[in-house]
Design a protein around this motif. Structure first.
Motif, PDB file in Angstrom:
ATOM      1  N   LEU A  40     -31.692  18.511  96.922  1.00  0.00           N
ATOM      2  CA  LEU A  40     -32.151  19.152  95.743  1.00  0.00           C
ATOM      3  C   LEU A  40     -33.241  20.157  96.195  1.00  0.00           C
ATOM      4  CD1 LEU A  40     -32.871  17.931  92.253  1.00  0.00           C
ATOM      5  CD2 LEU A  40     -34.387  19.420  93.377  1.00  0.00           C
ATOM      6  N   ALA A  41     -33.084  21.208  95.750  1.00  0.00           N
ATOM      7  CA  ALA A  41     -33.955  22.514  96.139  1.00  0.00           C
ATOM      8  C   ALA A  41     -34.470  23.194  94.839  1.00  0.00           C
ATOM      9  CB  ALA A  41     -33.508  23.431  97.069  1.00  0.00           C
ATOM     10  N   THR A  42     -35.679  23.676  95.101  1.00  0.00           N
ATOM     11  CA  THR A  42     -36.321  24.290  93.780  1.00  0.00           C
ATOM     12  C   THR A  42     -36.885  25.688  94.153  1.00  0.00           C
ATOM     13  OG1 THR A  42     -38.411  23.354  93.972  1.00  0.00           O
ATOM     14  CG2 THR A  42     -36.938  22.079  92.635  1.00  0.00           C
ATOM     15  N   TYR A  43     -36.869  26.392  93.169  1.00  0.00           N
ATOM     16  CA  TYR A  43     -37.225  27.929  93.371  1.00  0.00           C
ATOM     17  C   TYR A  43     -37.986  28.464  92.088  1.00  0.00           C
ATOM     18  CZ  TYR A  43     -37.204  32.860  94.123  1.00  0.00           C
ATOM     19  OH  TYR A  43     -37.513  34.296  94.248  1.00  0.00           O
ATOM     20  N   VAL A  44     -39.078  28.921  92.329  1.00  0.00           N
ATOM     21  CA  VAL A  44     -39.606  29.765  91.041  1.00  0.00           C
ATOM     22  C   VAL A  44     -39.760  30.966  91.448  1.00  0.00           C
ATOM     23  CG1 VAL A  44     -41.702  29.824  89.450  1.00  0.00           C
ATOM     24  CG2 VAL A  44     -40.742  27.880  90.301  1.00  0.00           C
ATOM     25  N   ASP A  45     -39.214  32.088  90.779  1.00  0.00           N
ATOM     26  CA  ASP A  45     -39.108  33.620  91.105  1.00  0.00           C
ATOM     27  C   ASP A  45     -40.718  33.852  91.069  1.00  0.00           C
ATOM     28  OD1 ASP A  45     -37.090  35.947  90.772  1.00  0.00           O
ATOM     29  OD2 ASP A  45     -38.945  36.599  90.302  1.00  0.00           O
ATOM     30  N   PRO A  46     -41.158  34.815  91.790  1.00  0.00           N
ATOM     31  CA  PRO A  46     -42.634  35.380  91.930  1.00  0.00           C
ATOM     32  C   PRO A  46     -42.867  36.443  90.631  1.00  0.00           C
ATOM     33  CG  PRO A  46     -41.215  36.578  93.689  1.00  0.00           C
ATOM     34  CD  PRO A  46     -40.625  35.471  93.179  1.00  0.00           C
ATOM     35  N   PHE A  47     -41.954  36.695  89.788  1.00  0.00           N
ATOM     36  CA  PHE A  47     -42.085  37.454  88.812  1.00  0.00           C
ATOM     37  C   PHE A  47     -42.481  36.589  87.394  1.00  0.00           C
ATOM     38  CE2 PHE A  47     -39.532  40.673  91.125  1.00  0.00           C
ATOM     39  CZ  PHE A  47     -40.333  41.822  90.782  1.00  0.00           C
ATOM     40  N   ILE A  48     -42.429  35.352  87.758  1.00  0.00           N
ATOM     41  CA  ILE A  48     -43.020  34.462  86.569  1.00  0.00           C
ATOM     42  C   ILE A  48     -44.203  34.075  87.052  1.00  0.00           C
ATOM     43  CG2 ILE A  48     -42.797  32.146  85.764  1.00  0.00           C
ATOM     44  CD1 ILE A  48     -40.454  33.895  84.924  1.00  0.00           C
ATOM     45  N   GLN A  49     -45.375  34.536  86.064  1.00  0.00           N
ATOM     46  CA  GLN A  49     -46.672  34.084  86.594  1.00  0.00           C
ATOM     47  C   GLN A  49     -46.977  32.588  86.944  1.00  0.00           C
ATOM     48  OE1 GLN A  49     -45.931  36.283  84.390  1.00  0.00           O
ATOM     49  NE2 GLN A  49     -46.926  37.970  84.810  1.00  0.00           N
ATOM     50  N   SER A  50     -47.565  32.484  87.773  1.00  0.00           N
ATOM     51  CA  SER A  50     -47.919  31.175  88.304  1.00  0.00           C
ATOM     52  C   SER A  50     -48.504  30.293  87.129  1.00  0.00           C
ATOM     53  CB  SER A  50     -48.991  30.966  89.365  1.00  0.00           C
ATOM     54  OG  SER A  50     -50.159  31.754  88.798  1.00  0.00           O
ATOM     55  N   THR A  51     -49.473  30.853  86.240  1.00  0.00           N
ATOM     56  CA  THR A  51     -49.993  30.086  85.264  1.00  0.00           C
ATOM     57  C   THR A  51     -49.491  30.454  83.969  1.00  0.00           C
ATOM     58  OG1 THR A  51     -51.923  29.770  86.605  1.00  0.00           O
ATOM     59  CG2 THR A  51     -52.221  29.099  84.131  1.00  0.00           C
ATOM     60  N   ILE A  52     -49.037  29.512  83.192  1.00  0.00           N
ATOM     61  CA  ILE A  52     -48.385  30.182  81.770  1.00  0.00           C
ATOM     62  C   ILE A  52     -48.526  29.021  80.880  1.00  0.00           C
ATOM     63  CG2 ILE A  52     -46.469  31.596  82.847  1.00  0.00           C
ATOM     64  CD1 ILE A  52     -44.649  29.040  82.070  1.00  0.00           C
ATOM     65  N   SER A  53     -48.469  29.563  79.530  1.00  0.00           N
ATOM     66  CA  SER A  53     -48.752  28.651  78.328  1.00  0.00           C
ATOM     67  C   SER A  53     -47.289  28.350  77.775  1.00  0.00           C
ATOM     68  CB  SER A  53     -49.379  29.357  77.287  1.00  0.00           C
ATOM     69  OG  SER A  53     -49.495  28.523  75.890  1.00  0.00           O
ATOM     70  N   LEU A  54     -47.364  26.946  77.731  1.00  0.00           N
ATOM     71  CA  LEU A  54     -45.737  26.312  77.639  1.00  0.00           C
ATOM     72  C   LEU A  54     -46.039  24.869  77.002  1.00  0.00           C
ATOM     73  CD1 LEU A  54     -42.777  26.926  77.787  1.00  0.00           C
ATOM     74  CD2 LEU A  54     -42.944  25.901  80.010  1.00  0.00           C
ATOM     75  N   ASP A  55     -45.086  24.449  76.188  1.00  0.00           N
ATOM     76  CA  ASP A  55     -45.020  22.818  76.073  1.00  0.00           C
ATOM     77  C   ASP A  55     -44.496  22.263  77.035  1.00  0.00           C
ATOM     78  OD1 ASP A  55     -44.880  20.387  75.183  1.00  0.00           O
ATOM     79  OD2 ASP A  55     -44.297  20.822  72.879  1.00  0.00           O
ATOM     80  N   PHE A  56     -45.612  22.034  78.234  1.00  0.00           N
ATOM     81  CA  PHE A  56     -44.889  21.420  79.539  1.00  0.00           C
ATOM     82  C   PHE A  56     -44.166  20.047  79.119  1.00  0.00           C
ATOM     83  CE2 PHE A  56     -47.457  24.746  81.000  1.00  0.00           C
ATOM     84  CZ  PHE A  56     -46.826  25.051  82.099  1.00  0.00           C
ATOM     85  N   LYS A  57     -44.615  19.253  78.254  1.00  0.00           N
ATOM     86  CA  LYS A  57     -43.867  17.951  77.784  1.00  0.00           C
ATOM     87  C   LYS A  57     -42.459  18.159  77.669  1.00  0.00           C
ATOM     88  CE  LYS A  57     -44.412  13.782  75.293  1.00  0.00           C
ATOM     89  NZ  LYS A  57     -42.965  13.547  74.945  1.00  0.00           N
ATOM     90  N   ARG A  58     -42.287  19.150  76.677  1.00  0.00           N
ATOM     91  CA  ARG A  58     -40.834  19.431  76.181  1.00  0.00           C
ATOM     92  C   ARG A  58     -39.947  19.941  77.230  1.00  0.00           C
ATOM     93  NH1 ARG A  58     -41.001  15.485  73.084  1.00  0.00           N
ATOM     94  NH2 ARG A  58     -42.730  15.682  71.618  1.00  0.00           N
ATOM     95  N   PHE A  59     -40.772  20.921  77.863  1.00  0.00           N
ATOM     96  CA  PHE A  59     -40.117  21.549  78.950  1.00  0.00           C
ATOM     97  C   PHE A  59     -39.563  20.603  80.093  1.00  0.00           C
ATOM     98  CE2 PHE A  59     -40.334  23.736  83.478  1.00  0.00           C
ATOM     99  CZ  PHE A  59     -39.416  24.580  82.977  1.00  0.00           C
ATOM    100  N   ASN A  60     -40.439  19.821  80.346  1.00  0.00           N
ATOM    101  CA  ASN A  60     -40.332  18.392  81.259  1.00  0.00           C
ATOM    102  C   ASN A  60     -39.043  17.628  80.518  1.00  0.00           C
ATOM    103  OD1 ASN A  60     -40.435  16.573  83.320  1.00  0.00           O
ATOM    104  ND2 ASN A  60     -41.265  15.308  81.556  1.00  0.00           N
ATOM    105  N   ASP A  61     -38.960  17.285  79.216  1.00  0.00           N
ATOM    106  CA  ASP A  61     -37.953  16.654  78.776  1.00  0.00           C
ATOM    107  C   ASP A  61     -36.526  17.507  79.017  1.00  0.00           C
ATOM    108  OD1 ASP A  61     -39.534  14.916  77.668  1.00  0.00           O
ATOM    109  OD2 ASP A  61     -39.639  16.078  75.734  1.00  0.00           O
ATOM    110  N   ILE A  62     -36.492  18.817  78.969  1.00  0.00           N
ATOM    111  CA  ILE A  62     -35.092  19.515  79.110  1.00  0.00           C
ATOM    112  C   ILE A  62     -34.909  19.512  80.533  1.00  0.00           C
ATOM    113  CG2 ILE A  62     -34.293  21.789  79.166  1.00  0.00           C
ATOM    114  CD1 ILE A  62     -36.211  22.624  76.695  1.00  0.00           C
TER     115      ILE A  62
END
Lengths: 170, 590
Positions: free
Chosen positions: B331-353
């Motif tokens: 498994l490999a992961t990648y986050v595009d640099p155009f996404i800000q490193s620190t964002i506001s999100l419901d991380f718990k629900r994001f984790n569920d998805i």
């Protein structure tokens, strides 16, 4: 022998049915019939006095009429009985009143609707002033369908002459 | 809510009822009016009485002339008269009586003026006087005839006036009656108009009522159907709960027994980890059921927190490392640099998805398969400067066996975003994880799409909204902490190759794919990255040759457990390969 045969023939002739002549009126003539009729007692007409009319089968009913506005009991004879009396097969009566008013009435009105030639009103003879002595009356109260202009105008008062006719279909 | 609905509907129903009753009253009123005016009209059209009035008046006049004529024509030779004179007199009087009695008399008294009645009385009185002389004439005394004729001549004027007055007043009355009749007919027209209008409104009311009835009937049917669906769904939910939880409980039970039986310390540690993992999975399943219930009740609230997205994803992926290792997946992961490193999100629900999709990928990817997780800006992003809302796209791709057709059909045909989704046992068909994932994305006002092909794997695109934070800044260029410019990449898996190239690119390293036809010289690359366990012998020989010549070689291991055995530092090109792990390795080897 010949004489005996003559007597027998004479006796038989006496017993043969002969046309019964209408009796002659003894009182003043109140109604005269002419036209299609077999029996007469006058000059090709049948004359009736009140006594002769009273001998015909009488019928009665109680009714009101627009010209009286009250109920009266009328007694009289039917045209069918009158026509039988003069041996007539006519189907239409052309009736003329004392004031020369003339109206045609089908004979069937008398059998079908129960109309009569009234000669008594409430048990008494009807005077000329009271639209008598003979008037045609229909049982208006018993048959509401008769309460219209046709039958009101056929209710002729002070009837004096009747000409017996036959309708064209006859 | 139902009560409130009823309260809102009540005035409308009341209004309908009152309208209906009013219409019925109107119809009765108009029908009564029509009957009344028609009856009045019938009375007004009784022409026989008017005609009789005129007829009898004229008959009386005629009879009076006849009577005079009769008197004049009496000769001595006619004697005795035998009541003839009386008869003529009575004829005349009978016509006079008709004008005084019956319907005609009533009408004449009602419609004509006093003059007519006075004339009738005068004429009656005169004729009564004449009748006295009539007795003499009947008895043969004709000397009274002239006097009688003269009296009749004097009476002629009154008789004529009486006839004219009766005629005039009767005509006037007829005109009045006709006018009245005309008015009645007009009233009848209005009444019929109103009647027809009321009937039309009644018809409309009936049609509306019928439509309401049909609607209510349909709603009732739908509610009944929905009730049945809910019961069915409830049964399926219970079956699913049992189905989803049974493996974890069984695993826990088996592991506990084995844990007690074994004396080997290393196995105990491994089993202990396994027990923890199964417990965690059990808890996750339970939480999903709870959250689905909250979602269906529309009571799931989001709690936005600020966090580093890349670190979060790496931590979540690492938490599933054991499961990935056991199945031998990469498994490999990648986050595009155009996404800000620190964002506001419901991380718990994001984790569920993320967990649900990774779990789905792990399920349908066989031993040795690969999975990639990429985060990049969404194609549908519409930046809002006011709300600071952005849209990211998470792509989870695997090269597994693909999802069964039944699940794909259910995902496509039973669109979870449709209003009727609650009426179908959706998660009974697609599984708890995916159903929860779909509902959650819908609730977050995101979007989810997928492709899946047998033996080629599946790919999910999920668009999720997030918010910029006050300290969100455009990502600075990463500091150049290494001297590596180019890397020669030995990778046979297209999914991982793509992710690895992106990861290297983020570190300003140009990746060159190994190609035996275009053999690179040593000067063209700074490091060799061999990622993959299906390398050919030729590849392995080349790697060995370059490694011996001093080129740094980054080589992966099958699992993180093997990695630990190989490298005491716990750092190698092992799965899951995250950006930070690659960066650390590159820095170390540079």
């Amino acid at each position: 022998m010949r004489f005996l045969l003559f007597l027998v023939c004479l006796t038989a002739t006496c017993y043969l049915p002969t046309a019964e002549a209408l009796e002659s009126p003894k009182g003043p003539v109140v109604l005269s019939l002419s036209g299609i009729l077999e029996k007469t007692n006058g000059d090709q007409q049948a004359n009736f006095d009140m006594a002769m009319l009273e001998k015909l089968p009488q019928k009665s009913f109680t009714t009101s009429a627009p010209w009286t506005n009250k109920k009266d009991t009328y007694t009289g004879f039917s045209a069918t009985d009158l026509l039988k009396q003069v041996d007539s097969k006519g189907t239409l009566l052309r009736i003329t009143a004392l004031n020369q008013y003339i109206i045609d009435i089908p004979v069937s009105d008398f059998a079908k609707h129960g109309a009569i030639f009234a000669i008594e009103k409430n048990g008494h003879p009807i005077s000329i002033r009271d639209l008598g002595p003979i008037l045609v009356i229909y049982p208006f109260d018993d048959h509401p369908n008769l309460q219209n202009e046709v039958y009101y105008w056929r209710s002729i008062w002070q009837a004096r002459y009747i000409e017996i006719l036959s309708t064209p279909q006859d | 809510m139902l009560r409130q609905f009823n309260r809102e509907k009540l005035p409308f129903k009341k209004w309908c009822l009152l309208s209906f009753i009013s219409l019925l009253f109107s119809i009765v009123f108009f029908a009564g009016g029509i009957f009344f005016y028609a009856s009045e009209g019938t009375k007004a059209t009784q022409q026989r009485i008017y005609e009789s009035s005129l007829w009898n008046a004229l008959q009386f006049q005629l009879q009076s002339y006849r009577f005079v004529n009769y008197l004049i024509q009496i000769k001595p030779s006619d004697l005795p008269l035998k009541g003839q004179a009386y008869n003529q007199y009575e004829l005349l009087m009978s016509r006079l009586d008709l004008l005084r009695n019956g319907d005609v008399g009533y009408l004449i008294r009602g419609i004509t003026g006093g003059r007519t009645l006075r004339l009738l009385n005068i004429i009656t009185g005169e004729l009564e006087l004449i009748s006295l002389n009539l007795t003499k004439v009947e008895s043969g005394d004709l000397s009274y005839l002239d006097g009688m004729v003269n009296r009749m001549h004097h009476l002629d004027k009154q008789v004529n006036e009486l006839t004219v007055l009766v005629s005039r007043d009767t005509n006037k009355y007829i005109a009045t009656q006709r006018r009245h009749l005309g008015d009645n007919l007009q009233h009848i027209q209005w009444m019929i108009g109103g009647f027809l209008l009321s009937l039309s409104l009644l018809l409309i009311c009936l049609i509306k009522s019928y439509q309401q009835y049909k609607k209510a009937f349909k709603e009732n049917q739908q509610l009944t159907q929905r009730g049945l669906y809910m019961k069915e769904e409830q049964a399926q939910k219970l079956a699913m709960i049992e189905q989803e939880m049974r493996p974890s409980i069984q695993a826990l039970s088996t592991l506990s027994e084995n844990f007690i039986k074994t004396d080997h310390q290393a196995s105990k540690v491994q089993m202990s980890n396994h027990i923890k993992e199964s417990s965690q999975q059990l808890m996750t399943t339970l939480n999903m059921f709870t959250d689905i219930a909250l979602l269906e009740a529309n009571k799931l609230d989001f709690k936005y927190t600020t966090d580093n997205l890349e670190q979060f994803i790496e931590s979540r992926v690492l938490s599933m490392a054991a499961q990935i290792d056991r199945k031998g997946l990469r498994l490999a992961t990648y986050v595009d640099p155009f996404i800000q490193s620190t964002i506001s999100l419901d991380f718990k629900r994001f984790n569920d998805i993320l967990s649900a999709l990774l779990q789905n990928a792990i399920t349908y990817t066989p031993q040795g398969g690969s999975i990639s997780v990429q985060i990049r800006p969404s194609d549908h992003e519409t930046p809002s400067s006011q709300t600071g809302q952005r849209m990211m796209r998470m792509v989870v791709q695997d090269n597994g066996i693909g999802m069964p057709n039944s699940i794909q059909t259910a995902l496509r045909s039973k669109n979870p975003f449709s209003p009727s989704k609650e009426e179908s046992p959706f998660h009974g068909e697609v599984g708890l994880g995916l159903a929860f994932c779909y509902k959650l994305v819908e609730h977050m006002q995101g979007d989810i799409q997928f492709t899946s092909e047998a033996n080629h794997g599946s790919e999910f695109w999920i668009d999720i909204p997030y918010h910029l934070t006050s300290d969100s800044q455009p990502l600075p260029m990463p500091p150049q902490s290494h001297s590596i410019k180019r890397a020669l990449l030995f990778e046979t898996d297209p999914i991982l190759t793509n992710t690895l190239v992106l990861q290297l690119s983020k570190m300003n390293i140009e990746a060159m794919l190994y190609d035996p036809q275009h053999y690179p010289s040593e000067e063209n690359f700074d490091v060799i990255i061999a990622h993959g366990d299906t390398l050919s012998q030729e590849m392995e020989n080349d790697i060995q040759q370059w490694g011996d010549s001093g080129k740094p070689v980054l080589c992966d291991t099958l699992t993180s457990a093997e990695e630990e055995q190989i490298d005491g530092n716990g750092e190698a090109l092992s799965s899951p390969l995250t950006q930070s792990k690659l960066e650390r390795l590159i820095v170390r080897y540079s």
